[in-house]
Motif scaffolding. Structure first.
Motif, short mmCIF file in Angstrom:
data_model
loop_
_atom_site.label_atom_id
_atom_site.label_comp_id
_atom_site.label_asym_id
_atom_site.label_seq_id
_atom_site.Cartn_x
_atom_site.Cartn_y
_atom_site.Cartn_z
N ARG A 330 0.96 -1.42 0.29
CA ARG A 330 -0.03 -0.03 0.13
C ARG A 330 0.89 1.33 -0.19
NH1 ARG A 330 -2.81 -3.97 2.14
NH2 ARG A 330 -5.12 -3.86 2.26
N TYR A 348 1.78 7.96 -2.72
CA TYR A 348 -0.07 6.97 -2.10
C TYR A 348 1.29 6.15 -0.80
CZ TYR A 348 -4.16 4.97 -0.73
OH TYR A 348 -5.52 4.51 0.04
N HIS A 349 0.02 6.60 0.62
CA HIS A 349 0.21 5.43 1.78
C HIS A 349 -0.18 4.94 2.32
CE1 HIS A 349 3.87 3.38 4.72
NE2 HIS A 349 2.81 2.71 4.64
N TYR A 350 -1.42 4.41 2.46
CA TYR A 350 -2.40 4.60 3.47
C TYR A 350 -3.96 5.93 2.57
CZ TYR A 350 -1.08 0.37 5.65
OH TYR A 350 -0.87 -0.78 6.03
#
Length: 406
Positions: A330, A348-350
């Protein structure tokens, strides 16, 4: 350590040209003689990628090792000094020697003898188009791919070292790009490229050997402008392309079988113009990202079902190219080179970063446009981009460096 190499010598003059490496005993190596109008490539005659240009810091070092270039009766000395390639027309060492005309940066030189008999240099660029892609097929092994004069160039990184550049023959129709690459299982991956006949050509690495070129027809009545490929679980992957009608198309491979092309439409407010990129950030979850004619990047992602189109914006300067990679579960990035010659990324990281991040460009030049991103193990990834000087650069952990140009 030498970072500059003579990849080829091209004699455009009416004189005979001789190039050789001299040391104190006047012993020769890499000796080559070219008649008027003749060219040679070192990888073809010596089975070595290129001829290292000796580094010289003093007159004594010059006597120990340098390259001598004879053009008719004129003698030139070629060597590296003070981080530049020098070509001394007196054939001696001189700290005031100007840099080799036409050459910039480090990497592989195409050494050219002009019709006036004067040598100059050009960077032996990895690609001559905007098409650059990469793929990792097993832990700590990956490769860069690009098109040059219609042929596919490969440069592989294995564990700790770059390998010499390789070039593949092309299908009979020739390749024009774009190109993309995908690995669907450890040790296997494929390169996809558009040919001059507007069809898609595939070349697969099957653990220990390359397949021949295979052909796949384009969607009915549509010419594709851009390509991307993505795998979301073992032995399942897809090719996507932007059509000349502004729509997104997808063709899926499921274990053993290809499905027909699917028209996936476009955002309601704009047409897609490309380029596009695709990335899987966790098993069974992946997204397609494409530039619209409104200048913004549009996303469509797949879980159990396809999402609607979502606008994820753009940096302050219009994007020319796009790439993506995922380095953790993720965690992934969408990035591209913009008109101002800088690299921009949105991570994007969560959750998405609030804004696009300005990653800049190498100190010596702006970026030309070709860019790709690759992750070769958990937590590690890098960007590769070609500068306007023709040199390939790596951005890793915030630092730009030159990729060996051999």
């Amino acid at each position: 350590m030498n970072k500059t190499f003579i990849h080829s010598v091209q004699n455009g003059s009416s004189e005979t040209v001789q190039i050789m490496v001299l040391n104190e005993e006047n012993s020769l190596s890499y000796d080559a003689i070219l008649a008027a109008g003749q060219s040679i490539c070192y990888s073809e005659i010596f089975e070595a990628a290129s001829l290292p240009v000796p580094y010289v810091a003093s007159d004594s070092a010059f006597k120990r090792l340098h390259i001598q270039l004879r053009v008719g009766k004129s003698i030139y000395a070629l060597y590296e000094y003070a981080n530049q390639i020098c070509c001394n027309s007196q054939g001696i060492f001189n700290t005031n020697t100007p840099p080799l005309a036409g050459y910039s940066g480090q990497g592989a030189i195409d050494l050219i003898i002009g019709d006036d008999g004067i040598p100059y240099g050009e960077v032996n660029a990895f690609i001559d188009s905007t098409e650059l892609t990469s793929v990792s097929w097993i832990l700590s092994q990956y490769a860069l791919y690009g098109l040059k004069k219609g042929k596919l160039n490969q440069k592989s990184f294995v564990i700790t070292d770059w390998k010499d550049r390789e070039q593949f023959d092309q299908p009979a129709c020739g390749l024009r790009g774009p190109i993309t690459a995908v690995s669907w299982v450890a040790g296997r991956y494929a390169i996809y490229a558009l040919g001059n006949d507007n069809q898609i050509y595939e070349k697969c690495w099957l653990t220990n050997s390359w397949s021949n070129w295979a052909i796949y027809t384009r969607p009915d009545g549509v010419n594709l402008r851009h390509l991307s490929a993505v795998s979301w679980c073992l032995s399942q992957y897809a090719i996507h392309g932007v059509g000349d009608n502004g729509n997104l198309y997808g063709k899926t491979f499921n274990i053993t079988t290809w499905k027909d092309w699917e028209n996936m439409g476009r955002p309601a407010s704009c047409r897609l113009k490309g380029p596009l990129t695709s990335v899987c950030w966790t098993p069974l979850r992946y997204g397609i990202y494409a530039l619209g004619d409104d200048g913004n990047v549009w996303m469509k992602w797949k879980g159990l079902f396809w999402s609607e189109w979502t606008d994820i914006g753009s940096p302050i300067s219009p994007l020319k190219t796009l790439t993506s990679t995922s380095w953790l579960d993720r965690a992934y990035t969408i990035a591209g080179v913009a008109e101002d010659g800088k690299l921009y990324a949105r991570n994007y990281h969560y959750a998405w970063d609030k804004n696009w991040n300005d990653l800049g460009h190498p100190a010596e030049c702006k970026l030309a446009g070709p860019v790709t991103a690759v992750s070769w193990c958990l937590g590690k990834y890098a960007f590769y981009a070609q500068g306007v000087n023709g040199v390939m650069y790596q951005l890793f952990e915030g630092k730009w460096s030159v990729v060996d140009g051999r």
